[in-house]
Design an enzyme around this catalytic site. Structure first.
Site, PDB file in Angstrom:
ATOM      1  N   HIS A   8      -7.919 -19.447  38.369  1.00 17.18           N
ATOM      2  CA  HIS A   8      -8.684 -19.338  39.629  1.00 17.18           C
ATOM      3  C   HIS A   8      -9.700 -18.182  39.572  1.00 17.18           C
ATOM      4  O   HIS A   8     -10.124 -17.689  40.614  1.00 17.18           O
ATOM      5  CB  HIS A   8      -7.765 -19.062  40.844  1.00 17.18           C
ATOM      6  CG  HIS A   8      -6.894 -20.213  41.246  1.00 17.18           C
ATOM      7  ND1 HIS A   8      -5.647 -20.031  41.783  1.00 17.18           N
ATOM      8  CD2 HIS A   8      -7.093 -21.544  41.210  1.00 17.18           C
ATOM      9  CE1 HIS A   8      -5.097 -21.207  42.059  1.00 17.18           C
ATOM     10  NE2 HIS A   8      -5.964 -22.147  41.705  1.00 17.18           N
ATOM     11  N   ARG A  28       4.665 -26.220  42.333  1.00 21.30           N
ATOM     12  CA  ARG A  28       5.126 -25.289  41.288  1.00 21.30           C
ATOM     13  C   ARG A  28       5.987 -24.191  41.905  1.00 21.30           C
ATOM     14  O   ARG A  28       5.681 -23.693  42.987  1.00 21.30           O
ATOM     15  CB  ARG A  28       3.936 -24.625  40.588  1.00 21.30           C
ATOM     16  CG  ARG A  28       3.044 -25.584  39.848  1.00 21.30           C
ATOM     17  CD  ARG A  28       1.986 -24.820  39.051  1.00 21.30           C
ATOM     18  NE  ARG A  28       0.901 -25.700  38.696  1.00 21.30           N
ATOM     19  CZ  ARG A  28      -0.376 -25.472  39.004  1.00 21.30           C
ATOM     20  NH1 ARG A  28      -0.736 -24.379  39.650  1.00 21.30           N
ATOM     21  NH2 ARG A  28      -1.293 -26.336  38.641  1.00 21.30           N
ATOM     22  N   ARG A  53     -16.600 -26.553  34.291  1.00 21.08           N
ATOM     23  CA  ARG A  53     -15.414 -25.744  34.528  1.00 21.08           C
ATOM     24  C   ARG A  53     -14.503 -25.943  33.319  1.00 21.08           C
ATOM     25  O   ARG A  53     -14.130 -27.073  33.012  1.00 21.08           O
ATOM     26  CB  ARG A  53     -14.716 -26.203  35.795  1.00 21.08           C
ATOM     27  CG  ARG A  53     -13.428 -25.456  36.006  1.00 21.08           C
ATOM     28  CD  ARG A  53     -12.666 -25.986  37.187  1.00 21.08           C
ATOM     29  NE  ARG A  53     -11.482 -25.165  37.383  1.00 21.08           N
ATOM     30  CZ  ARG A  53     -10.282 -25.634  37.679  1.00 21.08           C
ATOM     31  NH1 ARG A  53     -10.101 -26.923  37.838  1.00 21.08           N
ATOM     32  NH2 ARG A  53      -9.276 -24.821  37.842  1.00 21.08           N
ATOM     33  N   GLY A  92      -5.475 -20.803  52.667  1.00 22.90           N
ATOM     34  CA  GLY A  92      -5.948 -19.470  53.065  1.00 22.90           C
ATOM     35  C   GLY A  92      -7.058 -19.541  54.094  1.00 22.90           C
ATOM     36  O   GLY A  92      -7.133 -18.725  55.020  1.00 22.90           O
ATOM     37  N   LYS A 103     -15.036 -34.690  38.700  1.00 18.53           N
ATOM     38  CA  LYS A 103     -15.707 -34.282  39.939  1.00 18.53           C
ATOM     39  C   LYS A 103     -17.056 -33.701  39.548  1.00 18.53           C
ATOM     40  O   LYS A 103     -17.146 -32.994  38.528  1.00 18.53           O
ATOM     41  CB  LYS A 103     -14.902 -33.165  40.615  1.00 18.53           C
ATOM     42  CG  LYS A 103     -13.836 -33.657  41.549  1.00 18.53           C
ATOM     43  CD  LYS A 103     -13.416 -32.527  42.475  1.00 18.53           C
ATOM     44  CE  LYS A 103     -11.921 -32.354  42.412  1.00 18.53           C
ATOM     45  NZ  LYS A 103     -11.419 -31.168  43.011  1.00 18.53           N
ATOM     46  N   GLU A 150     -16.182 -22.831  44.298  1.00 21.44           N
ATOM     47  CA  GLU A 150     -16.171 -22.677  42.843  1.00 21.44           C
ATOM     48  C   GLU A 150     -17.350 -23.392  42.188  1.00 21.44           C
ATOM     49  O   GLU A 150     -17.911 -22.902  41.214  1.00 21.44           O
ATOM     50  CB  GLU A 150     -14.842 -23.210  42.280  1.00 21.44           C
ATOM     51  CG  GLU A 150     -13.691 -22.257  42.575  1.00 21.44           C
ATOM     52  CD  GLU A 150     -12.320 -22.892  42.414  1.00 21.44           C
ATOM     53  OE1 GLU A 150     -11.923 -23.668  43.301  1.00 21.44           O
ATOM     54  OE2 GLU A 150     -11.647 -22.617  41.417  1.00 21.44           O
ATOM     55  N   GLY A 191      -4.227 -22.663  47.663  1.00 19.29           N
ATOM     56  CA  GLY A 191      -4.511 -24.100  47.765  1.00 19.29           C
ATOM     57  C   GLY A 191      -3.267 -24.830  47.283  1.00 19.29           C
ATOM     58  O   GLY A 191      -2.157 -24.322  47.439  1.00 19.29           O
ATOM     59  N   ASN A 192      -3.434 -25.991  46.668  1.00 17.40           N
ATOM     60  CA  ASN A 192      -2.271 -26.632  46.035  1.00 17.40           C
ATOM     61  C   ASN A 192      -1.712 -25.733  44.946  1.00 17.40           C
ATOM     62  O   ASN A 192      -0.516 -25.540  44.827  1.00 17.40           O
ATOM     63  CB  ASN A 192      -2.668 -27.981  45.453  1.00 17.40           C
ATOM     64  CG  ASN A 192      -2.766 -29.022  46.548  1.00 17.40           C
ATOM     65  OD1 ASN A 192      -1.907 -29.089  47.425  1.00 17.40           O
ATOM     66  ND2 ASN A 192      -3.822 -29.813  46.518  1.00 17.40           N
ATOM     67  N   GLY A 193      -2.632 -25.188  44.146  1.00 13.07           N
ATOM     68  CA  GLY A 193      -2.279 -24.085  43.249  1.00 13.07           C
ATOM     69  C   GLY A 193      -2.561 -22.811  44.032  1.00 13.07           C
ATOM     70  O   GLY A 193      -3.467 -22.800  44.868  1.00 13.07           O
ATOM     71  N   ASN A 209     -16.442 -30.931  36.702  1.00 13.90           N
ATOM     72  CA  ASN A 209     -15.030 -30.565  36.551  1.00 13.90           C
ATOM     73  C   ASN A 209     -14.325 -31.802  36.023  1.00 13.90           C
ATOM     74  O   ASN A 209     -14.011 -32.723  36.775  1.00 13.90           O
ATOM     75  CB  ASN A 209     -14.470 -30.125  37.911  1.00 13.90           C
ATOM     76  CG  ASN A 209     -13.054 -29.610  37.791  1.00 13.90           C
ATOM     77  OD1 ASN A 209     -12.424 -29.739  36.739  1.00 13.90           O
ATOM     78  ND2 ASN A 209     -12.550 -29.046  38.869  1.00 13.90           N
TER      79      ASN A 209
HETATM   80  P1  ADP Z   1      -6.709 -27.489  45.532  1.00 17.99           P
HETATM   81  O1  ADP Z   1      -5.870 -26.361  45.020  1.00 17.99           O
HETATM   82  O2  ADP Z   1      -6.218 -28.836  45.113  1.00 17.99           O
HETATM   83  O3  ADP Z   1      -8.201 -27.274  45.368  1.00 17.99           O
HETATM   84  P2  ADP Z   1      -7.188 -26.926  48.315  1.00 17.99           P
HETATM   85  O4  ADP Z   1      -7.747 -25.562  48.087  1.00 17.99           O
HETATM   86  O5  ADP Z   1      -8.091 -27.954  48.862  1.00 17.99           O
HETATM   87  O6  ADP Z   1      -6.431 -27.504  47.072  1.00 17.99           O
HETATM   88  O7  ADP Z   1      -5.940 -26.766  49.329  1.00 17.99           O
HETATM   89  C1  ADP Z   1      -5.110 -27.807  49.643  1.00 17.99           C
HETATM   90  C2  ADP Z   1      -4.069 -27.290  50.622  1.00 17.99           C
HETATM   91  O8  ADP Z   1      -4.735 -26.798  51.790  1.00 17.99           O
HETATM   92  C3  ADP Z   1      -3.092 -28.361  51.085  1.00 17.99           C
HETATM   93  O9  ADP Z   1      -1.766 -27.848  51.116  1.00 17.99           O
HETATM   94  C4  ADP Z   1      -3.559 -28.631  52.505  1.00 17.99           C
HETATM   95  O10 ADP Z   1      -2.506 -29.057  53.326  1.00 17.99           O
HETATM   96  C5  ADP Z   1      -4.032 -27.251  52.916  1.00 17.99           C
HETATM   97  N1  ADP Z   1      -4.864 -27.323  54.115  1.00 17.99           N
HETATM   98  C6  ADP Z   1      -6.077 -27.897  54.270  1.00 17.99           C
HETATM   99  N2  ADP Z   1      -6.473 -27.825  55.559  1.00 17.99           N
HETATM  100  C7  ADP Z   1      -5.468 -27.202  56.237  1.00 17.99           C
HETATM  101  C8  ADP Z   1      -5.266 -26.826  57.597  1.00 17.99           C
HETATM  102  N3  ADP Z   1      -6.167 -27.094  58.530  1.00 17.99           N
HETATM  103  N4  ADP Z   1      -4.117 -26.186  57.912  1.00 17.99           N
HETATM  104  C9  ADP Z   1      -3.182 -25.928  56.979  1.00 17.99           C
HETATM  105  N5  ADP Z   1      -3.317 -26.252  55.680  1.00 17.99           N
HETATM  106  C10 ADP Z   1      -4.449 -26.868  55.302  1.00 17.99           C
END
Ligand code: ADP
Length: 419
Positions: free
Chosen positions: A190, A251, A101, A342, A22, A394, A220-222, A15
Site C-alpha cells: 500500500h 486476512r 502498478r 477509513g 483495471k 492510487e 480497505g479489504n486489505g 492494474n
Molecule cells: P480494496 O482494499 O479492495 O481497494 P476498498 O478500499 O474499496 O477495498 O475498501 C473496501 C471496504 O470498505 C469494504 O469492507 C467496504 O465495506 C468498506 N466500505 C465502503 N464504504 C463503506 C461505508 N460507507 N461504511 C463502512 N464501510 C465501507
C-alpha cells in the site's frame, strides 16, 4: 476525433491482476480521468468488461461488454479496442506513457522506474515473494509492450515507499542468514497510497511533509498502517507479504506463528490449506462470516454479537498500532484515515481512537459523523494530534509518478518530449 478539447497527451494506468484488469486513462496536464474500466478474465463465456467515460453533456457513459475467451489474457487487447472504438484514444501516439502498478519491488526498487528488459528480469526474480501478483503485473507489461511497443512504460511499486524503513525496523528476529540468503524481511505494501495521503495531508495542513510525523491508516479489504517520520516511512504493519499486521477483510493479520505448527500437528492441515485459512478465511470473515464492513456495521448495530466482536477486534488492533507507532515516531502531528473503511466508516474511526485522549487524540464526534468525500479534519479543538480523513487515489498517484519518471528520463536524454 475525441470530445475532450485541448488534450495533447494521456497517461494510461494499469492494474493487472491474475484474473482482471483495471485501467484509468488520464489527460494531461490536469490529470483528468477520461476513462476507466474493469475487465474480468475467466473461462466463462460471459466474462464481463466495463468501461466508463464522461461525455460532453457532463454525464457518464458506461459500456458493458464481454471478453472473448479464445485468447490468452484478452483484457489488454479488449481495453485498447474499447478505447479506440469509442474514440477515447484514436491514436496510441497520444499516449505519453503507461504506468503499471507492480506489487513487489523487493529491495531492488526504491522508486518508480522506466521499464526495460533489465527491469522486467528484476520483477521476474521477485516472483517468489509475490507469486500471484508479480506474474499478473508482468503479463500486463509484456502484452502492452507487444501491442504498443513505442509507448514508454513505467513500473510503480507498492513496496517502494517503505524502502526507507531502517534495518532494525524491517528485519525479523530470525537467524540473520534468512535475510541474507532468502531476503526474508518486512517489505510493506500500500506504499503508493500511504505516500499519496501523506503528501495530501501535508498540503491540507499547509506544512512541509519533511517536517511532519504521520500515522497513516489505509483501511480497505486489505489494511495497513505506516509510521512516517519527517515524510519518510520508518515502519509499516504488513511484512514479507500482506498478511501481517491489522485485521483485514479475510486476512488474520498478526498472530502467534506457533498456531500454524499446532494446527498442522493437530489437524494435519497442509501448507496450502494453512495459507488459504490465514489469507482467505480469517480476519473479519473468520470472526463473523462477513468481510464487508458496511454489512458488519449494520449487523453490529442490530445487536449481532459476532459482528460486534469483529468490529471491536478490527478497531482494537488499529488502536494498538497507533500506540506503538506513537512510540516509534516519538511524537505525532497527524493521523490519517484512508481506504474504503477509513474514508467511510465513522464508527471505525471513533472506536479506533476511543480512549486515546491521554495521548493527545480526541475526535470531534460531529465532524467524524459527516460524510467526507474530500480531505477533512475530524479532531476536536483540544486534540494536540490532528486526525484527518484523506481519500486515497492510487491511480492518480501512479499517473503522476509515471509522468515524473518520463520527464526525468527525457531530461536525462537532454530533450523534453511532447509533455
Ligand atoms: P480494496 O482494499 O479492495 O481497494 P476498498 O478500499 O474499496 O477495498 O475498501 C473496501 C471496504 O470498505 C469494504 O469492507 C467496504 O465495506 C468498506 N466500505 C465502503 N464504504 C463503506 C461505508 N460507507 N461504511 C463502512 N464501510 C465501507
Amino acid at each position: 476525433m475525441h470530445d475532450f478539447g485541448d488534450i495533447f497527451v494521456k497517461i494510461l494506468v494499469i492494474n493487472s491482476g491474475s484474473s482482471s484488469l483495471k485501467f484509468q486513462l488520464f489527460s494531461l496536464p490536469d490529470f483528468k480521468v477520461i476513462a476507466s474500466g474493469l475487465l474480468e478474465e475467466s473461462d466463462d463465456e460471459q466474462s464481463p468488461a466495463r468501461m466508463t467515460f464522461p461525455v460532453n453533456s457532463g454525464e457518464t457513459r458506461t459500456i458493458n461488454t464481454t471478453l472473448p475467451t479464445t485468447q490468452e489474457r484478452p483484457a489488454i487487447s479488449a481495453m485498447l479496442g474499447l478505447l479506440r472504438a469509442y474514440d477515447i484514444m484514436d491514436d496510441e501516439n497520444d499516449l505519453a506513457a503507461i504506468g503499471h502498478r507492480v506489487v513487489h519491488g523487493g529491495e531492488a526498487f526504491h522508486e518508480p522506474v522506466l521499464i526495460d528488459e533489465d527491469v522486467i528480469k528484476a520483477i521476474e526474480k521477485l516472483i517468489p515473494l509475490a507469486p500471484l501478483h508479480n506474474p499478473a503485473n508482468l503479463s500486463g507489461i509484456r502484452l502492452l509492450r507487444e501491442h504498443v511497443p513505442d509507448i514508454p512504460q513505467v513500473a510503480v511499486f507498492d513496496t517502494a515507499f517503505h524502502q526507507t524503513i531502517p534495518e532494525h525496523g524491517f528485519l525479523y528476529a530470525l537467524p540473520h542468514e534468512l535475510y541474507t540468503k532468502h531476503k526474508i524481511r518486512r517489505y510493506g505494501f500500500h506504499g503508493t497510497s500511504h505516500g499519496y495521503v501523506a503528501r495530501q495531508a501535508a498540503e491540507y495542513l499547509d506544512r512541509p511533509l519533511d517536517e511532519l510525523n504521520i500515522i497513516s491508516l489505509h483501511l480497505g479489504n486489505g489494511a495497513s498502517a505506516a509510521a512516517i517520520k519527517n515524510g519518510k516511512c520508518i515502519d509499516t504493519s504488513m511484512g514479507l507479504t500482506p498478511l501481517e499486521g491489522l485485521v483485514m477483510g479475510t486476512r488474520s493479520g498478526d498472530l502467534d506463528p506457533a498456531i500454524l505448527f499446532y494446527l498442522s500437528r493437530e489437524t494435519g492441515m497442509n501448507m496450502d490449506e494453512l495459507d488459504n485459512l490465514l489469507n482467505k478465511a480469517s480476519g473479519l470473515k473468520g470472526i463473523c462470516d462477513e468481510n464487508d464492513m458496511r454489512t458488519i456495521t449494520k449487523s453490529a448495530a442490530q445487536g449481532d454479537q459476532r459482528a460486534q466482536l469483529a468490529l471491536a477486534m478490527f478497531c482494537y488492533r488499529i488502536k494498538k498500532y497507533i500506540g506503538s507507532y506513537m512510540a516509534a515516531l516519538g511524537g505525532v502531528d497527524c493521523i490519517i484515515f484512508t481506504g474504503g473503511i477509513g474514508e467511510n466508516s465513522a464508527i471505525v474511526r471513533k472506536m479506533s481512537c476511543a480512549g486515546l485522549h491521554p495521548f493527545g487524540i480526541t475526535i470531534d464526534q460531529e465532524k467524524n459523523a459527516l460524510r467526507h468525500k474530500k480531505r477533512a479534519a475530524i479532531h476536536s479543538t483540544e486534540s494536540s494530534i490532528q486526525v484527518l480523513v484523506v481519500p486515497t487515489n492510487e491511480e492518480l498517484e501512479i499517473a503522476r509518478q509515471t509522468l515524473q519518471v518520463l520527464t526525468t528520463a527525457s531530461l536525462h536524454k537532454g530533450k523534453n518530449n511532447a509533455i
